[in-house]
Design a protein around this motif. Structure first.
Motif, PDB file in Angstrom:
ATOM      1  N   GLU A  40       7.479  -1.625  -4.807  1.00 14.03           N
ATOM      2  CA  GLU A  40       6.571  -2.466  -5.579  1.00 14.03           C
ATOM      3  C   GLU A  40       6.621  -3.880  -5.013  1.00 14.03           C
ATOM      4  OE1 GLU A  40       7.371  -2.410  -9.743  1.00 14.03           O
ATOM      5  OE2 GLU A  40       6.795  -0.304  -9.999  1.00 14.03           O
ATOM      6  N   ALA A  54       0.814  -1.226   0.000  1.00 15.31           N
ATOM      7  CA  ALA A  54       0.000   0.000   0.000  1.00 15.31           C
ATOM      8  C   ALA A  54       0.846   1.275   0.000  1.00 15.31           C
ATOM      9  CB  ALA A  54      -0.936  -0.005   1.211  1.00 15.31           C
ATOM     10  N   ASP A  55       2.143   1.139   0.143  1.00 17.23           N
ATOM     11  CA  ASP A  55       3.025   2.302   0.268  1.00 17.23           C
ATOM     12  C   ASP A  55       3.070   3.089  -1.042  1.00 17.23           C
ATOM     13  OD1 ASP A  55       5.002   4.143   0.735  1.00 17.23           O
ATOM     14  OD2 ASP A  55       6.506   2.711   1.424  1.00 17.23           O
ATOM     15  N   GLN A  56       2.664   4.346  -0.992  1.00 16.72           N
ATOM     16  CA  GLN A  56       2.708   5.228  -2.162  1.00 16.72           C
ATOM     17  C   GLN A  56       3.749   6.335  -2.006  1.00 16.72           C
ATOM     18  OE1 GLN A  56       0.794   4.677  -4.981  1.00 16.72           O
ATOM     19  NE2 GLN A  56       0.302   2.767  -3.896  1.00 16.72           N
ATOM     20  N   HIS A  63      10.661   3.784  -5.088  1.00 20.79           N
ATOM     21  CA  HIS A  63       9.233   3.531  -4.901  1.00 20.79           C
ATOM     22  C   HIS A  63       9.049   2.027  -4.724  1.00 20.79           C
ATOM     23  CE1 HIS A  63       8.478   7.639  -6.413  1.00 20.79           C
ATOM     24  NE2 HIS A  63       9.452   7.357  -7.252  1.00 20.79           N
TER      25      HIS A  63
END
Length: 395
Positions: A363, A346-348, A361
């Protein structure tokens, strides 16, 4: 009591001793006529007075021992190129007065050497036509002084105690010799029975406030291959600090359904459709340390999730691109909980080290997806590491 000075000048067309601990090349303008005295005898006296480290300091003097100008221009050029290439420090003293101009060759050599991390520049206050040289040195973070004594001190300060080198090792300047990556490569070659016959620094990529830390390097090496009784001299050896990498995963009933944490990052060499690389979290430390701790620190920096280093299971250590680079990669695996993998999925937010322009980022991907030929490019090394880490771990 300070140690007795052991300074050995090596003049044009002469060979250096078989072993020594440090070397300086006296670059800069040479006398054009007999009426103009050379500045190099004074430099030799100053170096002899200031050198107080144990061992022999070699000073390359690009003039004949008897002061006569030689007629073999090509031989002189080759001698200068070889010994400037191997010198630990290249000392430029440019006492430019109108009776010593022109100095075009000094400009050319200065331009070649000043971005190599081994050159210091000295110019007296009365020197003419040196503003460009001084500006270039300032831009490239090269030390500058206004007296010959200070210029010598700058060079000797960077040399420090030196390091003993013998035979082909003499072609390795201290700038490269002192990196752990080069010493590890050389040790591996010698353990295999091979011998470094010589070589030349092709380039270095240096970082830090004074650009003093060698991060990447390329060395055009000549190696005696003992097992084949031949010399290999047509390759460039690339080096960088060793890496620590984490394979963080959530196992599944079928290992192809296991999920692995990657970081997406823009990397200039990328040849992917979107210009980004998908890689395993990891990196290197400025100084050699515990690779397991480095792995945990890099994982936290690139994903935002802090792991206790004791959770990291050692997978192994191998070269990751053995035909290109000398560095090795220490790989660790860690099984994540459902909560941890969900948080990362859920990390954006962006992560990384902004000071080093690193932006990552998170994934999360299934192994089967990564293995699919049409999946977003994950390089062969990354696929191999994931497969090795999960083999025998995931159900």
């Amino acid at each position: 009591m300070p140690a007795a000075s052991d300074v050995q000048p090596v003049f044009a067309d002469e060979e250096p001793p078989e072993t020594y601990v440090a070397s300086i090349f006296l670059a800069g303008p040479s006398p054009r006529t007999a009426e103009v005295p050379s500045w190099r005898p004074e430099a030799l006296r100053e170096i002899t007075m200031q050198w107080r480290q144990p061992g022999t300091l070699v000073v390359f003097v690009p003039e004949a021992r008897d002061g006569a100008r030689g007629s073999d221009f090509t031989g002189q050029l080759d001698w200068e190129r070889d010994n400037r290439g191997r010198a630990d420090e290249i000392l430029y003293w440019v006492p430019r007065a109108m009776d010593t101009l022109p100095g075009l060759s000094t400009n050319v050599e200065f331009g070649e050497d000043m971005d190599g991390g081994r050159a210091v520049l000295g110019c007296p206050e009365h020197a003419v036509h040196v503003r460009l040289l001084q500006a270039l040195a300032d831009d490239l973070k090269a030390p500058v002084a206004d007296t010959l004594a200070k210029t010598v001190a700058l060079a000797l300060d960077r040399i420090g105690p030196g390091a003993a080198r013998i035979a082909g090792q003499r072609d390795v300047p201290l700038l490269l010799w002192r990196t752990s990556s080069f010493r590890a490569w050389l040790a591996a070659q010698e353990e295999a029975g091979n011998q470094l016959l010589g070589g030349r620094i092709a380039w270095t990529f240096r970082v830090g406030p004074a650009r003093a830390h060698v991060l990447f390097w390329a060395y055009a090496a000549r190696v005696w291959v003992a097992a084949e009784q031949r010399e290999k001299s047509n390759e460039v050896v690339l080096g960088r600090p060793d890496l620590s990498t984490v394979v963080a995963f959530r196992p599944a009933a079928q290992w192809l359904d296991s999920e692995v944490v990657l970081v997406r990052e823009f990397r200039s060499p990328a040849r992917t459709a979107d210009g980004f690389i998908r890689e395993l979290p990891g990196g290197s430390a400025p100084k050699t340390g515990d690779p397991r701790q480095v792995a945990a620190d890099e994982f936290a920096e690139e994903t935002g999730l802090r792991l206790d280093p004791s959770r990291l299971h050692a997978v192994g250590v191998r070269q990751s691109a053995g035909t290109v680079s000398v560095h090795v990669q220490a790989v660790y695996a860690v099984e994540l909980s459902d909560t941890e993998i969900d948080e990362l999925r859920a990390d954006q937010a962006g992560h990384g080290n902004a000071e080093e322009t690193e932006r990552t980022h998170v994934e999360v991907a299934r192994v089967a997806h990564l293995l699919h030929p049409e999946a977003p490019a994950v390089d062969w090394t990354t696929l191999g590491i994931i497969t090795q880490a999960l083999h025998g771990v995931a159900p």
